[in-house]
Design a protein around this motif. Sequence first.
Motif, PDB file in Angstrom:
ATOM      1  N   THR A  16      58.850  19.262 -19.848  1.00  0.00           N
ATOM      2  CA  THR A  16      59.621  19.710 -21.454  1.00  0.00           C
ATOM      3  C   THR A  16      60.914  20.391 -21.025  1.00  0.00           C
ATOM      4  OG1 THR A  16      57.297  18.826 -22.886  1.00  0.00           O
ATOM      5  CG2 THR A  16      60.064  20.341 -23.997  1.00  0.00           C
ATOM      6  N   LEU A  17      60.229  22.066 -19.427  1.00  0.00           N
ATOM      7  CA  LEU A  17      61.215  22.427 -19.193  1.00  0.00           C
ATOM      8  C   LEU A  17      61.960  21.414 -18.776  1.00  0.00           C
ATOM      9  CD1 LEU A  17      62.049  25.753 -18.755  1.00  0.00           C
ATOM     10  CD2 LEU A  17      60.303  25.689 -17.172  1.00  0.00           C
ATOM     11  N   LEU A  21      66.109  21.756 -18.294  1.00  0.00           N
ATOM     12  CA  LEU A  21      67.078  22.646 -17.614  1.00  0.00           C
ATOM     13  C   LEU A  21      67.947  22.105 -16.895  1.00  0.00           C
ATOM     14  CD1 LEU A  21      64.749  24.340 -14.876  1.00  0.00           C
ATOM     15  CD2 LEU A  21      66.084  25.483 -17.347  1.00  0.00           C
ATOM     16  N   VAL A  22      67.322  19.692 -17.315  1.00  0.00           N
ATOM     17  CA  VAL A  22      68.818  18.516 -16.821  1.00  0.00           C
ATOM     18  C   VAL A  22      69.469  18.193 -17.732  1.00  0.00           C
ATOM     19  CG1 VAL A  22      67.346  18.337 -14.980  1.00  0.00           C
ATOM     20  CG2 VAL A  22      66.932  17.375 -16.991  1.00  0.00           C
ATOM     21  N   ARG A  40      59.637  15.230  -9.269  1.00  0.00           N
ATOM     22  CA  ARG A  40      60.748  14.614  -9.963  1.00  0.00           C
ATOM     23  C   ARG A  40      61.663  15.592 -10.143  1.00  0.00           C
ATOM     24  NH1 ARG A  40      63.111  10.851 -13.875  1.00  0.00           N
ATOM     25  NH2 ARG A  40      61.379   9.865 -13.933  1.00  0.00           N
ATOM     26  N   GLU A  41      62.812  15.346  -8.857  1.00  0.00           N
ATOM     27  CA  GLU A  41      64.158  16.083  -8.977  1.00  0.00           C
ATOM     28  C   GLU A  41      65.784  15.541  -9.521  1.00  0.00           C
ATOM     29  OE1 GLU A  41      66.254  15.999  -4.712  1.00  0.00           O
ATOM     30  OE2 GLU A  41      63.929  16.102  -4.589  1.00  0.00           O
ATOM     31  N   GLY A  42      65.569  16.774 -10.181  1.00  0.00           N
ATOM     32  CA  GLY A  42      67.467  16.411 -10.819  1.00  0.00           C
ATOM     33  C   GLY A  42      67.901  17.644 -10.921  1.00  0.00           C
ATOM     34  N   SER A  43      69.154  17.552 -11.652  1.00  0.00           N
ATOM     35  CA  SER A  43      70.223  19.137 -11.484  1.00  0.00           C
ATOM     36  C   SER A  43      70.452  19.913 -12.096  1.00  0.00           C
ATOM     37  CB  SER A  43      71.455  18.861 -10.960  1.00  0.00           C
ATOM     38  OG  SER A  43      71.796  17.737  -9.496  1.00  0.00           O
ATOM     39  N   ALA A  44      70.410  20.572 -11.771  1.00  0.00           N
ATOM     40  CA  ALA A  44      69.945  21.863 -13.602  1.00  0.00           C
ATOM     41  C   ALA A  44      70.878  22.542 -14.095  1.00  0.00           C
ATOM     42  CB  ALA A  44      68.866  22.779 -13.308  1.00  0.00           C
ATOM     43  N   ARG A  45      71.399  22.960 -15.055  1.00  0.00           N
ATOM     44  CA  ARG A  45      71.856  23.903 -15.125  1.00  0.00           C
ATOM     45  C   ARG A  45      71.678  25.469 -16.271  1.00  0.00           C
ATOM     46  NH1 ARG A  45      77.522  19.970 -17.189  1.00  0.00           N
ATOM     47  NH2 ARG A  45      77.693  19.406 -15.442  1.00  0.00           N
ATOM     48  N   LEU A  46      71.944  25.832 -15.917  1.00  0.00           N
ATOM     49  CA  LEU A  46      71.342  27.815 -17.049  1.00  0.00           C
ATOM     50  C   LEU A  46      72.545  28.639 -16.606  1.00  0.00           C
ATOM     51  CD1 LEU A  46      69.071  28.047 -18.432  1.00  0.00           C
ATOM     52  CD2 LEU A  46      68.317  29.039 -16.181  1.00  0.00           C
ATOM     53  N   GLY A  47      73.004  28.136 -17.962  1.00  0.00           N
ATOM     54  CA  GLY A  47      74.075  29.640 -18.035  1.00  0.00           C
ATOM     55  C   GLY A  47      75.188  29.213 -16.705  1.00  0.00           C
ATOM     56  N   ASP A  48      75.784  29.891 -16.263  1.00  0.00           N
ATOM     57  CA  ASP A  48      77.014  29.613 -15.341  1.00  0.00           C
ATOM     58  C   ASP A  48      76.130  29.349 -13.889  1.00  0.00           C
ATOM     59  OD1 ASP A  48      75.652  32.139 -14.627  1.00  0.00           O
ATOM     60  OD2 ASP A  48      77.556  33.087 -13.491  1.00  0.00           O
ATOM     61  N   ASP A 153      66.138  35.156 -20.388  1.00  0.00           N
ATOM     62  CA  ASP A 153      65.737  36.164 -19.564  1.00  0.00           C
ATOM     63  C   ASP A 153      65.562  35.375 -18.423  1.00  0.00           C
ATOM     64  OD1 ASP A 153      66.043  37.667 -21.722  1.00  0.00           O
ATOM     65  OD2 ASP A 153      63.964  36.627 -22.564  1.00  0.00           O
ATOM     66  N   LEU A 154      64.819  33.998 -18.087  1.00  0.00           N
ATOM     67  CA  LEU A 154      65.174  33.492 -17.127  1.00  0.00           C
ATOM     68  C   LEU A 154      66.341  32.543 -15.905  1.00  0.00           C
ATOM     69  CD1 LEU A 154      62.682  31.054 -15.836  1.00  0.00           C
ATOM     70  CD2 LEU A 154      63.504  29.197 -16.738  1.00  0.00           C
ATOM     71  N   ALA A 155      67.567  32.791 -16.692  1.00  0.00           N
ATOM     72  CA  ALA A 155      68.064  33.081 -16.130  1.00  0.00           C
ATOM     73  C   ALA A 155      68.424  33.826 -15.139  1.00  0.00           C
ATOM     74  CB  ALA A 155      69.628  32.499 -17.170  1.00  0.00           C
ATOM     75  N   ALA A 156      68.218  35.469 -15.284  1.00  0.00           N
ATOM     76  CA  ALA A 156      68.447  36.368 -15.235  1.00  0.00           C
ATOM     77  C   ALA A 156      67.529  36.733 -13.813  1.00  0.00           C
ATOM     78  CB  ALA A 156      67.980  37.490 -16.146  1.00  0.00           C
ATOM     79  N   MET A 157      65.907  35.922 -14.675  1.00  0.00           N
ATOM     80  CA  MET A 157      65.426  36.518 -13.081  1.00  0.00           C
ATOM     81  C   MET A 157      65.712  35.574 -11.883  1.00  0.00           C
ATOM     82  SD  MET A 157      61.747  35.909 -15.382  1.00  0.00           S
ATOM     83  CE  MET A 157      60.909  35.807 -13.528  1.00  0.00           C
ATOM     84  N   LEU A 158      66.424  34.129 -12.246  1.00  0.00           N
ATOM     85  CA  LEU A 158      67.007  33.286 -11.535  1.00  0.00           C
ATOM     86  C   LEU A 158      67.803  34.090  -9.785  1.00  0.00           C
ATOM     87  CD1 LEU A 158      66.215  29.784 -12.983  1.00  0.00           C
ATOM     88  CD2 LEU A 158      64.900  30.947 -10.929  1.00  0.00           C
TER      89      LEU A 158
END
Length: 484
Positions: A16-17, A21-22, A40-48, A153-158
């Motif tokens: 689900t996550l 993300l994709v 399974r691979e995918g191209s993720a987007r999280l904000g910028d 918050d997840l984007a800030a960690m990444l």
Amino acid sequence: MFTLAIVGRPNVGKSTLFNRLVGRRLALVDNQPGVTRDLREGSARLGDLRFTVIDTAGLEEATDDSLQGRMRRLTERAVDMADAALFVVDARTGITPADEVFADILRRKGHPVLLAANKAEGRQGEAGMFEAFSLGLGEPVGISAEHGEGMADLAAMLRPLIAEKDVAPAEEAEADIDLEEDDEGEEADWAPTEKRPLKIAVVGRPNAGKSTLINRIIGEERLLTGPEAGITRDSISLNFDWEGVPTRLFDTAGMRKRAKVVEKLEKLSVSDGLRAVKFAEVVVVLLDAEIPFETQDLRIADLAEREGRAVVVAVNKWDLEEHRQEKLAHLKEQFERLLPQLRGAPLVTVSARTGRGLDRLHAAIVKAHETWNRRVPTAALNRWLTGMLEQHPPPAPQGRRIKLRYMTQVKTRPPGFVVMCSHPEAIPESYTRYLVNGLRLDFDMPGTPIRLHLRGQSDSNPYKGRKRAEPSRLRKHTHGRRAD
């Protein structure tokens, strides 16, 4: 590009996550644990932020050669491939002994590990959030993959981890390539300067060896394999370079007879496989040499032809066959008899276990794709049509003479043709087959689906059938206008 592997116990919400993300539903999601088995691979987007994300099978405590043990090894391999791991726990269930074991394994890997407590929305998840601190992986980020909460918050960690990889700005990031297409049947988001990959779907009954074949083609163990039937649950796409040709391979779940598909999850798996067939360009129908051309094999091949895809038939486990010449002759005879709509399509023998025959398979796929894209000049088509009419004129039902006046190709992928004629409704199907078979033979288009449309003059003349005005009334009307 920065790569993030999502890991954790079964049913904590990893897929689900991943879909969140994709930005689309790529991975199958169900309440039943253990749905995901492959990487399974995918191209993720999280904000910028732009990065590659890997969905993995649920971590199991088994370490033997059982299905669960093999799934665990594949997941650990994904962690080794990635730049960082996102360890997902279930905030509502709380921390389990298995979570503690896997947290210890991840620490020993030496890669950066982020901790996410999923299903943390509401008061039910608060206790699990506090428990997650005990894993010793730092401060957990509370998220809800289903509702999209906590993504900032997840984007800030990444962000600091991705910055170390010096990832390209968002506008220069690699486009996400998957099963989303535009109205023309091409990828809408593929950069125009890139060479589009050749899209191949491998389909067949359960346990035909599809995942083993793909692992052998790409040269690494990316897909879970084993003696159990039905290991693959959803369609997995892999991008790689096959002998200089950019290629995208789709592994699909084994397709059984509809009457035997009763579980909701298997229905989702088969539906996902059918979707892969629709978006592929070449479909490899993989048969088992011991039991080839079962009824379901014929249905799968017919489906690919009806969808207008180029078809290559591959017979696997050929290394186990003793009387190869006799068996090959029998297979070709069966192919011609049982699948006349694919007459001339390549039939290739391979061994996914040893890799023998993969060069022939690649050559057959490339040729089938070229034929699928073939365009015939209009002048050549009309010269050919004249010869076909002289050799075998169309019938004259009830004394009505049928004239075939003009022919042109209107599309490729697969080749589609239009013949302008009189009384198209009176032309029998046998004559249409005569023309299609002639196109295959004379323009070297064996095996590829051909669409032939017969069109009458009324189809293009909007005034045909309208009642013409009487001359006297027309003169009177004109005279009246002049008087005005």
